[in-house]
Design a protein around this motif. Structure first.
Motif, mmCIF file in Angstrom:
data_model
loop_
_atom_site.group_PDB
_atom_site.id
_atom_site.type_symbol
_atom_site.label_atom_id
_atom_site.label_comp_id
_atom_site.label_asym_id
_atom_site.label_seq_id
_atom_site.Cartn_x
_atom_site.Cartn_y
_atom_site.Cartn_z
ATOM 1 N N UNK A 1 0.870 -1.064 0.035
ATOM 2 C CA UNK A 1 -0.014 0.060 0.023
ATOM 3 C C UNK A 1 0.864 1.119 -0.012
ATOM 4 N N UNK A 2 0.273 2.374 -0.746
ATOM 5 C CA UNK A 2 1.118 3.464 -0.708
ATOM 6 C C UNK A 2 1.346 4.193 0.527
ATOM 7 N N UNK A 3 2.434 4.751 1.134
ATOM 8 C CA UNK A 3 2.671 5.215 2.234
ATOM 9 C C UNK A 3 2.018 6.541 2.416
ATOM 10 N N UNK A 4 1.606 6.849 3.552
ATOM 11 C CA UNK A 4 0.790 8.287 3.657
ATOM 12 C C UNK A 4 1.540 9.519 3.432
ATOM 13 N N UNK A 5 0.890 10.225 2.557
ATOM 14 C CA UNK A 5 1.590 11.556 2.032
ATOM 15 C C UNK A 5 1.239 12.778 3.064
ATOM 16 N N UNK A 6 2.434 13.262 3.461
ATOM 17 C CA UNK A 6 2.512 14.421 4.216
ATOM 18 C C UNK A 6 1.571 15.705 3.593
ATOM 19 N N UNK A 7 1.160 16.408 4.499
ATOM 20 C CA UNK A 7 0.365 17.813 3.907
ATOM 21 C C UNK A 7 1.492 18.765 3.297
ATOM 22 N N UNK A 8 1.358 19.193 2.107
ATOM 23 C CA UNK A 8 2.251 20.240 1.638
ATOM 24 C C UNK A 8 2.222 21.381 2.136
ATOM 25 N N UNK A 9 1.105 22.035 2.846
ATOM 26 C CA UNK A 9 0.920 23.410 3.162
ATOM 27 C C UNK A 9 0.301 23.321 4.436
ATOM 28 N N UNK A 10 0.277 24.469 5.424
ATOM 29 C CA UNK A 10 -0.562 24.578 6.895
ATOM 30 C C UNK A 10 -2.003 24.459 6.405
ATOM 31 N N UNK A 11 -2.776 23.745 7.111
ATOM 32 C CA UNK A 11 -4.071 23.839 7.137
ATOM 33 C C UNK A 11 -4.562 23.135 8.427
ATOM 34 N N UNK A 12 -6.275 23.105 8.424
ATOM 35 C CA UNK A 12 -6.587 22.655 9.475
ATOM 36 C C UNK A 12 -6.824 20.882 9.555
ATOM 37 N N UNK A 13 -6.677 20.386 10.650
ATOM 38 C CA UNK A 13 -6.869 19.033 10.475
ATOM 39 C C UNK A 13 -8.337 18.556 10.133
ATOM 40 N N UNK A 14 -8.733 17.613 9.124
ATOM 41 C CA UNK A 14 -9.966 17.325 8.613
ATOM 42 C C UNK A 14 -10.818 16.593 9.639
ATOM 43 N N UNK A 15 -10.197 16.165 10.868
ATOM 44 C CA UNK A 15 -10.798 15.506 11.630
ATOM 45 C C UNK A 15 -11.473 16.164 13.025
ATOM 46 N N UNK A 16 -10.383 17.087 13.535
ATOM 47 C CA UNK A 16 -10.687 17.673 14.858
ATOM 48 C C UNK A 16 -10.537 19.231 14.727
ATOM 49 N N UNK A 17 -10.074 19.429 13.584
ATOM 50 C CA UNK A 17 -10.303 21.135 13.183
ATOM 51 C C UNK A 17 -9.022 21.778 13.871
ATOM 52 N N UNK A 18 -7.936 20.914 14.422
ATOM 53 C CA UNK A 18 -6.685 21.625 14.883
ATOM 54 C C UNK A 18 -5.761 21.942 14.022
ATOM 55 N N UNK A 19 -4.704 22.932 14.347
ATOM 56 C CA UNK A 19 -3.856 23.530 13.288
ATOM 57 C C UNK A 19 -2.995 22.584 13.053
ATOM 58 N N UNK A 20 -2.323 22.275 11.425
ATOM 59 C CA UNK A 20 -1.417 21.554 11.146
ATOM 60 C C UNK A 20 -0.313 22.440 10.638
ATOM 61 N N UNK A 21 0.959 22.416 10.715
ATOM 62 C CA UNK A 21 1.768 23.115 9.999
ATOM 63 C C UNK A 21 2.436 22.163 8.972
ATOM 64 N N UNK A 22 3.185 22.765 7.806
ATOM 65 C CA UNK A 22 3.500 21.962 6.670
ATOM 66 C C UNK A 22 4.217 20.865 7.007
ATOM 67 N N UNK A 23 3.933 19.673 6.759
ATOM 68 C CA UNK A 23 4.779 18.350 7.038
ATOM 69 C C UNK A 23 4.333 17.782 8.239
ATOM 70 N N UNK A 24 3.530 18.440 9.141
ATOM 71 C CA UNK A 24 3.232 17.794 10.212
ATOM 72 C C UNK A 24 1.978 16.680 10.438
ATOM 73 N N UNK A 25 0.994 16.727 9.520
ATOM 74 C CA UNK A 25 0.177 15.838 9.383
ATOM 75 C C UNK A 25 0.474 15.167 7.952
ATOM 76 N N UNK A 26 -0.850 14.157 7.722
ATOM 77 C CA UNK A 26 -0.887 13.530 6.462
ATOM 78 C C UNK A 26 -2.223 13.717 5.703
ATOM 79 N N UNK A 27 -1.992 13.160 4.637
ATOM 80 C CA UNK A 27 -3.338 13.403 3.775
ATOM 81 C C UNK A 27 -4.159 12.167 3.824
ATOM 82 N N UNK A 28 -5.359 12.430 3.623
ATOM 83 C CA UNK A 28 -6.307 11.297 3.353
ATOM 84 C C UNK A 28 -7.490 11.662 2.534
#
Length: 493
Positions: free
Chosen positions: A168-195
């Motif tokens: 399976x493809x490894x999870x991709x890190x987010x390329x730009x700062x944005x809110x978490x799609x699950x909880x709304x918390x803030x994620x800096x660039x590269x801090x979270x993963x894409x789904x």
């Protein structure tokens, strides 16, 4: 009778050969260099194919080191066996030189290839990749001797994982700062993963909705990072006070599905003494109409002052009704235009029942100097309207007028009363002629339209009506001559 076909086994590559290949030769492209001159269908080593009599095969096995290549040319005989027309080991630069090309050209001319695809009878044994590479399907690493070599659509061999074994493809890190799609918390660039937050909609243009989330579990609400404040990238009206916020001097905040601009906390300036006028332009979204009233435009407009009384000392002020006034105003700035679609019945009154652009312009009361030209023009229009009403009463509809059989205008002088021909008018204007010596005036009404009774005309295509030149009429003639002087420009009438 069609040519017979036989099952022909394609020989495996020579031991140690580097990137060998086999081809059913259909023709030669003399403009290409090296092996690229061979035009035909790729064949897998170790597989068997159904080939017609006369089919020409080219087999190339480059030797280790890349200095030489073994080139074999086979032809299928009438009994199904294969005749080896050539077997040469030549330097890599000359492997497909003039001699080899001459053999291939001779065989293809004598045994033209039959059109149509080649039918494969048995599959070729899987080849193991000898070096580490990238899988051609999942684009993930394939270790040496952990995958297989497969020929792709372009004819080149590529490494792949064994069938059904791509990880399976490894999870991709987010390329730009944005809110978490699950909880709304803030994620800096590269801090979270894409789904994949939502699957792709049906159809050829459907795309999945991709969002970012925390890599593991979302933190508790008290530990979540709040989104940093964003500055507005362009000037816009503050949603709290309505004053203009310069670019980069305010906050850009999420409001539902959109964004709104506000001044920094507790920095809203006092409210401006401005009023708003609206305008609707029906039409499509593109192109957007030009600005109707740029800043500094002076005009008369209707305004509503239910909540914000309009100064009654404004030039040209007049109350139309309860909460509605008309006055001369000067535009200050324009709010952001909106495109309104007539879908849910909440269109502004300027666009009822139509799609179009909705403009809102902020204005202030005009000064006496700014309003002088408009007031002068309005006074002139009112004055001329009063003169026109008197002219119609005294000359066109006077009870003491008469229509003689012939009209004698030899001693009369025409008086200009501001008659203007419209762009769609193709007939002469009415005329007024005064004969002061005879003490009469003539009013000429055009009577040459289709359907008019031309027998009533007594002066060409006109009906000339004669009235006595009374003192009241003499006064009106003097006022008309003073109002419409001969030196006046036509556009001032």
């Amino acid at each position: 009778m069609p040519d017979k076909e036989y099952a022909v086994a394609i020989p495996p590559a020579d031991e140690g050969a580097v990137r060998p290949w086999r081809k059913l030769l259909r023709g030669l492209d003399e403009a290409e260099l090296g092996a690229m001159c061979c035009r035909g269908d790729w064949l897998e080593a170790g597989a068997s194919y159904e080939l017609p009599v006369g089919a020409v095969l080219v087999l190339c096995d480059p030797l280790p080191g890349g200095d030489k290549k073994r080139v074999r040319i086979w032809r299928v005989k009438t009994d199904g066996t294969v005749k080896e027309e050539r077997d040469s080991t030549i330097g890599a630069r000359n492997a497909f030189g003039a001699s080899v090309r001459g053999t291939m050209r001779r065989l293809v001319d004598k045994h033209p290839a039959r059109p149509g695809p080649v039918r494969q009878l048995t599959a070729a044994p899987a080849r193991v990749n000898e070096r580490a590479d990238t899988c051609g399907l999942c684009r993930q690493p394939v270790g040496a001797r952990e995958g297989i070599l497969v020929r792709n659509a372009r004819g080149y061999t590529e490494a792949r994982h064994p069938v059904g074994q791509c990880p399976p493809a490894p999870p991709r890190t987010n390329d730009f700062p944005q809110e978490c799609g699950k909880c709304g918390g803030w994620l800096e660039q590269g801090e979270g993963i894409l789904y994949e937050a939502a699957p792709a909609s049906p159809g050829p243009y459907g795309k999945a909705l991709i969002k970012a989330r925390h890599q593991k579990q979302c933190p508790p609400s008290e530990e979540r990072v709040a989104p940093p404040p964003r500055a507005n990238g362009r000037e816009q009206d503050c949603m709290l006070c309505g004053n203009l916020v310069p670019a980069g001097a305010g906050l850009l905040l999420r409001q539902g599905s959109g964004w709104e601009v506000r001044h920094l906390e507790n920095q809203c300036p006092p409210a401006e003494e401005l009023w708003e006028i609206q305008r609707g332009v029906p039409g499509r979204f593109h192109p957007r109409p030009e600005r109707w009233a740029p800043a500094g435009t002076v005009l008369r407009s209707t305004l509503y002052d239910y909540r914000h009384p309009f100064p009654e000392d404004t030039p040209g002020f007049h109350r139309v009704g309860e909460g509605e006034v008309t006055a001369i105003v000067t535009t200050v700035r324009e709010r952001r235009p909106e495109y309104c679609r007539d879908e849910d019945g909440n269109q502004p009154s300027e666009l009822i029942g139509e799609d179009g652009w909705y403009f809102r312009i902020l204005v202030r009361p005009a000064t006496a100097e700014e309003a002088a030209d408009i007031l002068a023009e309005e006074d002139k229009q009112q004055r001329r309207a009063a003169l026109a009403a008197r002219r119609r009463r005294l000359f066109e509809r006077g009870d003491d007028g008469e229509i003689p059989e012939t009209a004698d205008l030899s001693g009369a002088v025409q008086v200009d009363f501001g008659a203007l021909r419209s762009l769609h008018q193709h007939w002469p204007d009415d005329e007024l002629h005064v004969d002061e010596q005879a003490g009469v005036a003539w009013y000429l009404r055009y009577n040459g339209h289709d359907g008019d009774d031309w027998s009533l005309n007594n002066h060409g295509s006109f009906i000339a009506r004669r009235v006595p030149l009374t003192e009241e009429r003499e006064q009106l003639v003097a006022e008309l001559r003073a109002e419409y002087s001969q030196g006046e420009a036509p556009h001032d009438r």
